[in-house]
Design a protein around this motif. Structure first.
Motif, PDB file in Angstrom:
ATOM      1  N   ALA A  34      36.282  45.611  48.622  1.00  0.00           N
ATOM      2  CA  ALA A  34      36.996  46.437  47.648  1.00  0.00           C
ATOM      3  C   ALA A  34      38.225  45.720  47.103  1.00  0.00           C
ATOM      4  O   ALA A  34      38.504  45.775  45.901  1.00  0.00           O
ATOM      5  N   GLU A  35      38.966  45.017  47.981  1.00  0.00           N
ATOM      6  CA  GLU A  35      40.166  44.320  47.517  1.00  0.00           C
ATOM      7  C   GLU A  35      39.817  43.142  46.613  1.00  0.00           C
ATOM      8  O   GLU A  35      40.552  42.856  45.658  1.00  0.00           O
ATOM      9  N   SER A  36      38.720  42.462  46.876  1.00  0.00           N
ATOM     10  CA  SER A  36      38.288  41.374  45.986  1.00  0.00           C
ATOM     11  C   SER A  36      37.978  41.924  44.599  1.00  0.00           C
ATOM     12  O   SER A  36      38.363  41.335  43.583  1.00  0.00           O
ATOM     13  N   THR A  37      37.305  43.082  44.555  1.00  0.00           N
ATOM     14  CA  THR A  37      36.972  43.708  43.278  1.00  0.00           C
ATOM     15  C   THR A  37      38.233  44.229  42.599  1.00  0.00           C
ATOM     16  O   THR A  37      38.381  44.126  41.381  1.00  0.00           O
ATOM     17  N   LEU A  38      39.144  44.756  43.389  1.00  0.00           N
ATOM     18  CA  LEU A  38      40.427  45.234  42.866  1.00  0.00           C
ATOM     19  C   LEU A  38      41.187  44.116  42.168  1.00  0.00           C
ATOM     20  O   LEU A  38      41.842  44.331  41.139  1.00  0.00           O
ATOM     21  N   SER A  39      41.067  42.906  42.686  1.00  0.00           N
ATOM     22  CA  SER A  39      41.766  41.740  42.113  1.00  0.00           C
ATOM     23  C   SER A  39      41.008  41.127  40.939  1.00  0.00           C
ATOM     24  O   SER A  39      41.421  40.090  40.410  1.00  0.00           O
ATOM     25  N   GLY A  40      39.905  41.746  40.552  1.00  0.00           N
ATOM     26  CA  GLY A  40      39.157  41.276  39.395  1.00  0.00           C
ATOM     27  C   GLY A  40      38.059  40.295  39.709  1.00  0.00           C
ATOM     28  O   GLY A  40      37.431  39.744  38.808  1.00  0.00           O
ATOM     29  N   VAL A  41      37.810  40.057  41.013  1.00  0.00           N
ATOM     30  CA  VAL A  41      36.786  39.089  41.402  1.00  0.00           C
ATOM     31  C   VAL A  41      35.520  39.857  41.787  1.00  0.00           C
ATOM     32  O   VAL A  41      35.049  39.821  42.932  1.00  0.00           O
ATOM     33  N   ASN A  42      34.954  40.564  40.809  1.00  0.00           N
ATOM     34  CA  ASN A  42      33.729  41.345  41.044  1.00  0.00           C
ATOM     35  C   ASN A  42      32.588  40.456  41.520  1.00  0.00           C
ATOM     36  O   ASN A  42      31.733  40.885  42.290  1.00  0.00           O
ATOM     37  N   SER A  43      32.593  39.204  41.050  1.00  0.00           N
ATOM     38  CA  SER A  43      31.509  38.279  41.369  1.00  0.00           C
ATOM     39  C   SER A  43      31.380  38.037  42.863  1.00  0.00           C
ATOM     40  O   SER A  43      30.291  37.757  43.369  1.00  0.00           O
ATOM     41  N   HIS A  44      32.503  38.118  43.599  1.00  0.00           N
ATOM     42  CA  HIS A  44      32.473  37.923  45.049  1.00  0.00           C
ATOM     43  C   HIS A  44      32.923  39.191  45.779  1.00  0.00           C
ATOM     44  O   HIS A  44      33.277  39.146  46.953  1.00  0.00           O
ATOM     45  N   GLY A 168      55.720  36.709  46.201  1.00  0.00           N
ATOM     46  CA  GLY A 168      54.291  36.717  45.895  1.00  0.00           C
ATOM     47  C   GLY A 168      53.660  35.397  46.292  1.00  0.00           C
ATOM     48  O   GLY A 168      54.117  34.339  45.847  1.00  0.00           O
ATOM     49  N   HIS A 169      52.651  35.459  47.140  1.00  0.00           N
ATOM     50  CA  HIS A 169      52.031  34.227  47.653  1.00  0.00           C
ATOM     51  C   HIS A 169      51.379  33.407  46.537  1.00  0.00           C
ATOM     52  O   HIS A 169      50.884  33.951  45.549  1.00  0.00           O
ATOM     53  N   ILE A 170      51.369  32.098  46.738  1.00  0.00           N
ATOM     54  CA  ILE A 170      50.583  31.201  45.884  1.00  0.00           C
ATOM     55  C   ILE A 170      49.215  31.061  46.557  1.00  0.00           C
ATOM     56  O   ILE A 170      49.125  30.715  47.743  1.00  0.00           O
ATOM     57  N   TYR A 301      50.667  30.653  34.213  1.00  0.00           N
ATOM     58  CA  TYR A 301      50.639  31.361  35.489  1.00  0.00           C
ATOM     59  C   TYR A 301      50.524  30.359  36.635  1.00  0.00           C
ATOM     60  O   TYR A 301      49.917  29.296  36.493  1.00  0.00           O
ATOM     61  N   TYR A 302      51.096  30.712  37.778  1.00  0.00           N
ATOM     62  CA  TYR A 302      50.850  29.918  38.981  1.00  0.00           C
ATOM     63  C   TYR A 302      49.596  30.454  39.663  1.00  0.00           C
ATOM     64  O   TYR A 302      49.157  31.586  39.403  1.00  0.00           O
ATOM     65  N   PRO A 303      48.953  29.659  40.537  1.00  0.00           N
ATOM     66  CA  PRO A 303      47.713  30.109  41.173  1.00  0.00           C
ATOM     67  C   PRO A 303      47.899  31.405  41.955  1.00  0.00           C
ATOM     68  O   PRO A 303      48.770  31.506  42.823  1.00  0.00           O
ATOM     69  N   GLY A 304      47.088  32.386  41.618  1.00  0.00           N
ATOM     70  CA  GLY A 304      47.148  33.681  42.277  1.00  0.00           C
ATOM     71  C   GLY A 304      47.931  34.735  41.521  1.00  0.00           C
ATOM     72  O   GLY A 304      47.857  35.928  41.840  1.00  0.00           O
ATOM     73  N   GLU A 305      48.692  34.319  40.496  1.00  0.00           N
ATOM     74  CA  GLU A 305      49.538  35.264  39.768  1.00  0.00           C
ATOM     75  C   GLU A 305      48.714  36.247  38.940  1.00  0.00           C
ATOM     76  O   GLU A 305      48.992  37.448  38.913  1.00  0.00           O
ATOM     77  N   ARG A 306      47.699  35.750  38.265  1.00  0.00           N
ATOM     78  CA  ARG A 306      46.845  36.639  37.462  1.00  0.00           C
ATOM     79  C   ARG A 306      46.171  37.693  38.345  1.00  0.00           C
ATOM     80  O   ARG A 306      46.071  38.867  37.973  1.00  0.00           O
ATOM     81  N   SER A 307      45.704  37.260  39.513  1.00  0.00           N
ATOM     82  CA  SER A 307      45.028  38.200  40.416  1.00  0.00           C
ATOM     83  C   SER A 307      45.969  39.318  40.846  1.00  0.00           C
ATOM     84  O   SER A 307      45.560  40.482  40.945  1.00  0.00           O
ATOM     85  N   SER A 308      47.230  38.975  41.100  1.00  0.00           N
ATOM     86  CA  SER A 308      48.209  39.992  41.501  1.00  0.00           C
ATOM     87  C   SER A 308      48.436  41.004  40.394  1.00  0.00           C
ATOM     88  O   SER A 308      48.534  42.216  40.633  1.00  0.00           O
ATOM     89  N   LEU A 309      48.510  40.521  39.159  1.00  0.00           N
ATOM     90  CA  LEU A 309      48.699  41.420  38.016  1.00  0.00           C
ATOM     91  C   LEU A 309      47.478  42.310  37.806  1.00  0.00           C
ATOM     92  O   LEU A 309      47.595  43.506  37.520  1.00  0.00           O
TER      93      LEU A 309
END
Length: 334
Positions: A34-44, A168-170, A301-309
């Motif tokens: 669910a958290e992977s999908t929440l972050s926009g990574v539906n593919s995984h 916010g983690h990188i 963006y830094y790595p991981g920033e888009r996913s957080s947004l």
């Protein structure tokens, strides 16, 4: 369609309990998917559920199995996943690498005979939450041609690096192919073309058509020949350190299983300069943010920033999912 996060997690929990996972394991897997999908990574995330259930039904994922240590060399350990669920094994091995790092400054767990860990960034974030730097990678089935070849002989071997940060983690999470194959399938489900070339078609021409690329799974390595070389090196390291299967051996099977992975963690507090570390990271981020965008209104963006947004947005509005995928999951859970 959009699904609230809690609803998705509840449905997935019930599904995993139905397939005989313990309550704790069902909760963990429901949370990760669910958290992977929440972050926009539906593919995984949510999109992988039907194939994961198929792996269980075919006996490729052993519901009751999980990773255990088989050899120890101080701060380095080898573990065997016994073909258990990739998420359970990856979570356990990340935790162990963190423990070793906090005891020794650095810790490495090499895992063999496991299954797909889904979103690799999950374990980078897990290590960062424990205040550890991490370098993680996995090999895969053959899905890219080595540079100059026609047929797939190397894997797109996802590679993760995470750095803990108070604001916010990188988290770098990338496949060694231009597009992860789950992402290519996302575009296929949407009926869209890829924005850039992603692999080769039947005529040995580079293509941005998901269906043509997925037909034979011949992905395009990042950086062309450089990505090809990096894929080979990561496969060698994962295989040698774990004494497990290489991409070659994985490719001899009908399905992708029995893969090899590496979990390396570093405990940065041993340096006793935490404030300096945070200052240096902020300098790099500020410098890369402070640049005129090529496209007006865009930004860097830094790595991981888009996913957080994306995560924050989807928590508020609900998680966008493919309706056909969601209906499949509802049917499986009944």
């Amino acid at each position: 369609m959009r699904i609230p996060f809690n609803q998705m997690q509840d449905v997935l929990y019930k599904l995993f309990v139905k397939y005989k996972f313990t309550e704790d394991k069902a909760k963990l897997m429901a949370k990760v998917y669910a958290e992977s999908t929440l972050s926009g990574v539906n593919s995984h995330g949510i999109n992988r559920i039907p194939s994961f259930i198929e792996y269980i039904e075919n006996g490729l994922v052993k519901v009751d199995a999980e990773a255990e240590k088989v050899e120890s060399f101080g701060s380095i350990e080898r573990w065997d996943g016994h073909f258990g669920p990739g998420i359970i094994n990856a979570t356990k091995c990340t935790n162990r690498a963190v423990e070793l790092a906090k005891h020794n400054g650095m810790g490495l767990v090499a895992l063999r005979n496991t299954n797909h860990w889904m979103r690799g960034g999950t374990y980078g974030a897990q290590a960062a939450d424990a205040n550890c730097i991490s370098i993680l990678f996995t090999n895969t089935q053959p899905n890219m041609p080595p540079w100059g070849g026609k047929d797939s002989r190397i894997g797109n071997n996802p590679f993760i690096v995470s750095i803990p940060r108070e604001q916010g983690h990188i988290v770098l999470d990338m496949a060694i192919s231009q597009f992860a194959f789950g992402k290519i399938n996302d575009y296929k489900l949407k009926g869209e073309k890829l924005p850039y070339f992603g692999g080769w078609d039947d005529n040995n021409e580079l293509s941005n058509d998901p269906e043509k690329i997925l037909l034979k799974e011949r992905g395009l390595p990042i950086g062309y020949w450089k990505g090809s070389a990096l894929s080979i090196i990561l496969d060698m390291l994962a295989t040698l350190l774990s004494a497990g299967n290489s991409t070659y051996k994985i490719g001899l099977k009908e399905f992708e299983t029995g893969i090899s992975q590496v979990y390396l963690c570093i405990y940065p507090e041993i340096f006793n300069d935490k404030n300096l570390q945070q200052k240096l990271i902020s300098e790099i981020i500020d410098y890369t943010h402070d640049v005129e965008p090529m496209t007006p209104g865009d930004r860097t963006y830094y790595p991981g920033e888009r996913s957080s947004l994306t995560k924050a947005k989807n928590l508020k509005l609900g998680i966008p999912v493919n309706e056909g995928i969601w209906q499949k999951i509802i049917a499986l859970s009944i």
